[in-house]
Every structure is written in C-alpha cells, then in structure tokens.
Write a protein that holds these residues in place. Structure first.
Motif, short mmCIF file in Angstrom:
data_model
loop_
_atom_site.label_atom_id
_atom_site.label_comp_id
_atom_site.label_asym_id
_atom_site.label_seq_id
_atom_site.Cartn_x
_atom_site.Cartn_y
_atom_site.Cartn_z
N PHE A 1 0.87 -1.19 0.00
CA PHE A 1 0.00 0.00 0.00
C PHE A 1 0.91 1.24 0.00
O PHE A 1 1.08 1.91 1.02
N LYS A 2 1.50 1.50 -1.12
CA LYS A 2 2.64 2.39 -1.23
C LYS A 2 2.35 3.86 -0.92
O LYS A 2 3.27 4.63 -0.71
N TYR A 3 1.08 4.23 -0.84
CA TYR A 3 0.77 5.63 -0.57
C TYR A 3 0.48 5.89 0.91
O TYR A 3 0.17 7.02 1.29
N VAL A 4 0.56 4.83 1.74
CA VAL A 4 0.36 4.99 3.18
C VAL A 4 1.71 5.25 3.82
O VAL A 4 2.63 4.44 3.68
N PRO A 5 1.89 6.36 4.53
CA PRO A 5 3.20 6.66 5.14
C PRO A 5 3.53 5.67 6.25
O PRO A 5 2.65 5.23 6.99
N PHE A 6 4.80 5.31 6.35
CA PHE A 6 5.27 4.38 7.38
C PHE A 6 5.79 5.21 8.55
O PHE A 6 6.89 5.75 8.52
N ASN A 7 4.98 5.34 9.59
CA ASN A 7 5.39 6.12 10.75
C ASN A 7 4.69 5.59 12.00
O ASN A 7 3.86 4.66 11.92
N SER A 8 5.00 6.16 13.15
CA SER A 8 4.46 5.66 14.41
C SER A 8 2.94 5.80 14.46
O SER A 8 2.26 4.96 15.06
N PHE A 9 2.38 6.83 13.82
CA PHE A 9 0.93 7.01 13.84
C PHE A 9 0.23 5.89 13.06
O PHE A 9 -0.73 5.29 13.54
N THR A 10 0.70 5.61 11.84
CA THR A 10 0.03 4.58 11.04
C THR A 10 0.25 3.20 11.65
O THR A 10 -0.63 2.34 11.55
N ARG A 11 1.40 2.98 12.27
CA ARG A 11 1.61 1.68 12.95
C ARG A 11 0.65 1.54 14.11
O ARG A 11 0.13 0.45 14.37
N TRP A 12 0.38 2.63 14.83
CA TRP A 12 -0.61 2.59 15.92
C TRP A 12 -2.02 2.40 15.37
O TRP A 12 -2.77 1.54 15.84
#
Length: 528
Positions: free
Chosen positions: A302-313
């Motif tokens: 899902f290449k348009y979803v940013p990889f960061n602490s918020f999306t991991r949460w």
C-alpha cells in the motif's frame, strides 16, 4: 479427559474409514502458520480442530498435558499461572504445540534446549489405520516419536503431548550487542551460545555493517530506575525497530561472551551493548507485532500509506501475526513472498548471506543458533559432527538464517530464484525448513534427503501410514499447476492492485482474530 477421549475416538474412526478404502487424506487443524498451499475445497480431511485445550499442568513434575491445537499464547498463559514456562516457545502466539512437533520449531532458546520436540516427553497419535498409540523417546515406539517430529503429519495424527516446563521468572534481562559485519555477527552469536548465563540468543542483521546479537537471561530482579520494556501494546515500538534505534550509536562488540558489561568497560567511546528489562511473556512474543519485520512490507504494497508511528498505531489490529497470515493467504500475495528459514554450518553462513544479498537484497535477516538433530530427520541439518572431551561424537551446532521479504514480481523469476536458493543451500551443506515454498520435484527431493528415504518408508509401512501424503506431497509446490493458476488468476480482480490486499484485510477482519491479541492475558500489566 473424557472429552478428549471422545474427540480422539471420532478422529480414529475417520482415519480408519479412509484407511479401509485406501484413500489418502489431509489433516485440518483450523489454522496454519505455514506459507504452503492449503488443501483445495473438497479435499478429504480429518478434522482435529476440536483438540485445542491445555488438559492440565503438573506443578510438581513441571509438565503440561496439551492437545495439538493449543496456541503458544494460551499455553504460556496456562503455565505462568503455575510459575512455569515451556523451555522453547515459538515467537508467534498462534503457532500451535502440534505444529511445533510435526513441523520444525527452533527459537532463541534452542541453542540450549534443542527443537521444540526435544522438550516433549511423549505424544499420543492416531495412526493411519485408526489405531491410537503413545510414543516416547524411551519406549518401543521411540522410532515413531523421533520420526514424526518434523514429518509434517505424514506418519499419523498427533492428538496429545506431555511437555516439559521450567521455572518462570518475571523478566528477561535482554542485552543488545552491536556488531559491525556479517563475520562479526556470526562469531558473536556462536560465542554467546557458550555463555552459561544466557537463556536466549538470537540476532538481527539490519545490513552488512549493522548487526545486533541479542542475549537474554531470565531474572526476578529489575533495577528500580529501569522501566519494564513492553512490545504488545499498540503504542509500543515494534521490537526490531526498537533494537535498531537502541544500537545505532553503539560501537561493534567483541565476540567473546566474557566481555565486560558497558558499565565496567574502560574502552573510550560509545559502549558496545545496551540492556532492557522485558517482562517474560513480552519477550517470548516480542516479534508478534509486525511478524519480525514482514509487516513493514504492507507499506510497500500500500505504497501511498506513510510508514510512521501514527500509522503503525492506527493499523495495529492488522499487524499481529494471526491477522497477517490470514491476509497473506487470502490475498494471494503469499505466492510472491519469500519466507524461508535456512540452516547452515557456521563456517558457511557469511558466504550464504553474501549470496542472498546479491540475489534478493532482502534485509533485515534473522540469525538463530540451534542444536542440530542429525539425520535421518526432516528437521534442517548439516550432518556435521565433532568429538567431545569424553570421546563421544556430537552433532555440531548450526545457524538458522531467516530470509523474509518480497521476491521478484515476475512469477518465473520468482520460481527460478527460489530454486537456485535451494540449490545454493545444499551446496553449502545446509537444509531448509519445510513449512515454506519448496520447489524440489520428487527425484530432487529424495536426492537432497537421501539419508531419510529408506528410514522414512520403513516407518510409513510399520505404522500404517502409506495412505497418508508423503512429506514431499505435503511440502512441494507443483510448478506447472502454479503457472496455470497464475494464468487464470490474471483474470481475477484479486490480482489488481490494491484489490487483492484489501480483500485479504477484509477476510482477516471477518476472522475476528484481532480480538485475541486485544484481550490477551499474557500482556504485561505492571509490577505486582
């Protein structure tokens, strides 16, 4: 036990019926952590999904009586109530005790205790003809007990086992040792297996020049100023990212297990190691969130979803291994995902890492030291031995390298590279875990496992297993059939990005497996 006996009687009757008709069948467990293709709709199966209970824990004998579909999280929750824990615990909560016996389960404590089956006292099995038997390493069915370990259910159906347990402690004092090369990492992990203070040893190679060897010692003591580091909550760090962050500024560690701790080091500059205190169950299942680091590949898809602490949460429910396996299978993406565990002699590990880097360029890699089971066995082996001080011949320890990540998008290239990986592994004296994609044809398979063929066939005849699938039947990928399926699949919407991934997520949501980790009782709830 009456409920158990009734369930086993039904399983035995089903097996006997197939045997009388000389019909092959497969075992249905209800779930799987294998990436192998699942039985097709309409396949003949024997359903053992009801065997999912911890029958009892004996505190005095330090044993647990366990049915095969008991997952690791429920097993640990049950034994911790008695102050005990299995000596080898598979790091994914959904892996079952039966899967650990019939498959190959080697974890960070296996350098000391061996594979999971080495911690089992006896197993109850339903044979291919429906007979119910008990086998242990010391009775007249010791050959069955040894042979069924790693034979992926092809010698009978495991219905009960007695597990050994050890005293549990509150925490694992976990030390991260920084290394600066593949050679240093291999040397360090081997050296740490010789340190009697270590209960757990594994390692992560983030790149050729950033390795971390992780050692753990169970303890009830924690310094007052040290926090309990957890990994199970949505706002906790993923374990591998935590290890990477904690070791970025460290210098490479020496390979001797007797090296002084950072606090007593007289060497100028940054320390070579750093320590966490991790609650025991949090340590055992530290890789569940993100499935080591495979979960990060979802962001690649899902290449348009940013990889960061918020999306991991925010996406945490989907990033525990039970949900990830559901999505991986139903999306169809497992067909182009490299998930391979490969066991090698220590002397060949660096050469193999260089090969995988050039061929796949997949990072991180997992390093796990293991006690070797010599052939005949379907556990991975090198066959190397050494002479002990007392003159006895012992198997040499081996190193597991976990290679997990996206393979080539072109299906033919994917097959070619996986077949070449199998060949390279054998060339270097190693063998692979058979839970994964396996491309050997029948002749190639038995050439690789030539020390097993006569032994295995005699066991199948002796224990009435000739109507069951063989190991090769269970693990092989039919390349021609896979090509045809791929051609047909191209007409399906599931192959269109991002429909396949979204469909996999939807099926995972329908399973409601996310409720299991939301309500897990093993999660750390603070000091007593």
């Amino acid at each position: 036990m009456e409920r158990h006996k009734q369930a086993v009687a039904k399983i035995a009757a089903a097996a006997r019926s197939f045997f009388d008709k000389q019909e092959s069948y497969r075992i249905f467990h209800g779930s799987t952590n294998s990436t192998r293709p699942r039985p097709r709709p309409g396949a003949r199966i024997v359903d053992i999904s009801a065997l999912s209970n911890v029958v009892g824990v004996d505190r005095a004998r330090r044993t647990a009586l366990v049915e095969p579909n008991v997952p690791m999280d429920r097993l640990v929750e049950s034994t911790l109530q008695h102050g005990l824990v299995p000596p080898v615990v598979m790091e994914f909560p959904g892996i079952t005790a039966g899967g650990g016996y019939a498959g190959t389960a080697g974890e960070s404590s296996s350098f000391k205790h061996g594979f999971f089956n080495e911690t089992i006292n006896y197993v109850e099995m339903v044979l291919g003809n429906g007979d119910v038997v008990r086998a242990s390493r010391d009775d007249d069915k010791a050959d069955l007990f040894h042979g069924a370990a790693g034979a992926v259910g092809t010698l009978g159906v495991t219905t009960l086992m007695e597990l050994q347990l050890v005293e549990a402690r509150k925490f694992v004092r976990t030390t991260y040792h920084r290394t600066g090369s593949v050679a240093e990492s291999v040397a360090k992990v081997r050296a740490e297996t010789q340190n009697p203070d270590n209960d757990y040893v594994d390692g992560i190679m983030f790149s050729k020049d950033h390795g971390v060897i992780i050692t753990g010692t169970m303890t009830d003591e924690k310094p007052a100023d040290a926090k309990a580091q957890t990994f199970s909550n949505a706002r906790d760090p993923w374990f591998y990212l935590h290890v990477k962050d904690r070791t970025k500024a460290l210098r490479a560690a020496p390979s001797s297990p007797s090296s002084p701790p950072p606090s007593s080091s007289t060497t100028a500059g940054p320390p070579s190691s750093v320590v966490d205190y991790i609650p025991l169950a949090e340590y055992l299942f530290r890789y569940d969130r993100a499935g080591f680091w495979v979960g990060a590949q979802g962001w690649t898809y899902f290449k348009y979803v940013p990889f960061n602490s918020f999306t991991r949460w925010f996406l945490d429910d989907f990033l525990h291994t039970r949900m990830m396996y559901r999505a991986l299978h139903t999306s169809g993406e497992s067909a182009r995902f490299v998930v391979q565990d490969l066991a090698l002699p220590y002397a060949k590990a660096e050469e193999f890492v260089n090969y995988t880097t050039d061929t796949f360029n997949i990072w991180p890699l997992w390093l796990c030291p293991l006690k070797q089971t010599l052939p005949p066995t379907f556990h991975p082996y090198t066959g190397e031995t050494e002479t002990a001080k007392d003159g006895t011949t012992l198997p040499k320890d081996i190193l597991n390298i976990g290679l997990w990540g996206w393979g080539p998008s072109d299906h033919e290239e994917f097959i070619t590279k996986n077949r070449a990986l199998e060949d390279k592994l054998v060339e270097l004296g190693g063998r692979k875990w058979l839970y994964a994609h396996t491309y050997y044809n029948n002749e190639e398979f038995w050439r690789v496992y030539d020390k097993n063929r006569d032994w295995y066939q005699s066991l199948r005849e002796k224990y009435h297993a000739t109507t069951l699938p063989t190991v090769h039947d269970k693990v092989r990928i039919d390349i021609d059939a896979a090509r045809e399926e791929r051609k047909k699949a191209k007409q399906s919407l599931k192959t269109k990005w991002p429909i396949g991934g979204l469909y996999g997520i939807w099926q995972a949501i329908k399973s409601k497996d996310y409720l299991l980790h939301r309500h897990a009782q093993w999660k750390y709830k603070g000091d007593d």
